[in-house]
Scaffold this motif. Sequence first.
Motif, mmCIF file in Angstrom:
data_model
loop_
_atom_site.group_PDB
_atom_site.id
_atom_site.type_symbol
_atom_site.label_atom_id
_atom_site.label_comp_id
_atom_site.label_asym_id
_atom_site.label_seq_id
_atom_site.Cartn_x
_atom_site.Cartn_y
_atom_site.Cartn_z
ATOM 1 N N HIS A 63 3.424 1.889 -7.349
ATOM 2 C CA HIS A 63 4.320 2.689 -6.521
ATOM 3 C C HIS A 63 4.770 1.898 -5.283
ATOM 4 O O HIS A 63 5.923 2.017 -4.855
ATOM 5 C CB HIS A 63 3.627 3.981 -6.076
ATOM 6 N N SER A 64 3.863 1.121 -4.707
ATOM 7 C CA SER A 64 4.201 0.350 -3.508
ATOM 8 C C SER A 64 5.208 -0.748 -3.816
ATOM 9 O O SER A 64 6.245 -0.866 -3.154
ATOM 10 C CB SER A 64 2.932 -0.249 -2.893
ATOM 11 N N THR A 80 7.519 7.034 -12.204
ATOM 12 C CA THR A 80 8.280 6.373 -13.268
ATOM 13 C C THR A 80 9.565 7.109 -13.634
ATOM 14 O O THR A 80 10.622 6.471 -13.763
ATOM 15 C CB THR A 80 7.393 6.200 -14.514
ATOM 16 N N PRO A 81 9.561 8.452 -13.800
ATOM 17 C CA PRO A 81 10.833 9.127 -14.108
ATOM 18 C C PRO A 81 11.892 8.932 -13.025
ATOM 19 O O PRO A 81 13.081 8.777 -13.337
ATOM 20 C CB PRO A 81 10.424 10.603 -14.230
ATOM 21 N N THR A 82 11.464 8.935 -11.753
ATOM 22 C CA THR A 82 12.413 8.719 -10.659
ATOM 23 C C THR A 82 12.998 7.321 -10.713
ATOM 24 O O THR A 82 14.218 7.131 -10.571
ATOM 25 C CB THR A 82 11.728 8.941 -9.308
ATOM 26 N N VAL A 83 12.132 6.333 -10.909
ATOM 27 C CA VAL A 83 12.587 4.936 -10.953
ATOM 28 C C VAL A 83 13.537 4.717 -12.120
ATOM 29 O O VAL A 83 14.619 4.125 -11.968
ATOM 30 C CB VAL A 83 11.374 3.986 -11.048
ATOM 31 N N VAL A 84 13.156 5.190 -13.306
ATOM 32 C CA VAL A 84 14.000 4.996 -14.493
ATOM 33 C C VAL A 84 15.333 5.728 -14.342
ATOM 34 O O VAL A 84 16.398 5.176 -14.643
ATOM 35 C CB VAL A 84 13.252 5.474 -15.756
ATOM 36 N N GLY A 85 15.275 6.974 -13.870
ATOM 37 C CA GLY A 85 16.505 7.742 -13.712
ATOM 38 C C GLY A 85 17.458 7.108 -12.718
ATOM 39 O O GLY A 85 18.670 7.009 -12.977
#
Length: 262
Positions: free
Chosen positions: A182-183, A115-120
């Motif tokens: 994640h997928s 989630t942090p990677t996606v949001v960032g």
Amino acid sequence: MPFDVAAWAPWALEIYAGVLALLLLATTGGWWLVRRIDVPRDQSSLSPALYLGLRLAAGFAVIVTGAWVFAELAEKLGTDGAMGRADQALADSLRTQLPPAALQMFALLTRLADTPTVVGLCILVAAVLVWRGRRWLALGWVLAVAGNGVLNTTLKQIFARVRPVHDDGLVLAHGFSFPSGHSSGSVVLYGMLAYVLCRFVPPRWQLPLVLAAVALAFSVGVSRVFLRVHFASDVLAGFASGTAWLVVCIVSIELTRWTRNR
């Protein structure tokens, strides 16, 4: 079960590499075929409406296929339990078959869709697009990434499938299991990123971008199975729902572009 999936566990890494290679070859072949058939609009003898209609029909076919695959997997969750037994047998076998070094690598790889990677990444790309004056594209990007998060959360609550036991301490996951967030998230995030970047880079870089997106999304999904935070059917369902949503978003953006140009 028609075959013993647990017997495949000793060759899990080889199967992953082989399927990834086939997937990249198929993507390259599909890209080449589209480039051979797809004539630029200003060079096509078709009317603009028919030209757009053919593209929409192709997108609709992908959406229907993804939805059908998801529906088939969802239906099997509530039938005789054969898919659940196969999922569990594979998860149990992977516990002892995968080397620690490979698990460490996939534990790092799976962070690419946390989630942090996606949001960032969502915020960063949106900010760059707004800075470049592409506000409509920035809006489409944000709606695609955020919309997939809402869709996946809703589907998880509907099916409420419990996750497999994952007690190795490498990765911890909470909440329900079906479909894999994640997928689906990696398909939408990196698929949309490739789509956005292809709007700005020279043609020779477009296929490598698409191949990189395919490799990342597939590898993140596989990492969820190898780390036993998802069953294999969760990941397949995530790929199906993510692909369908990705195409919905791209088709919507292209339709909006066509309307604004008109």
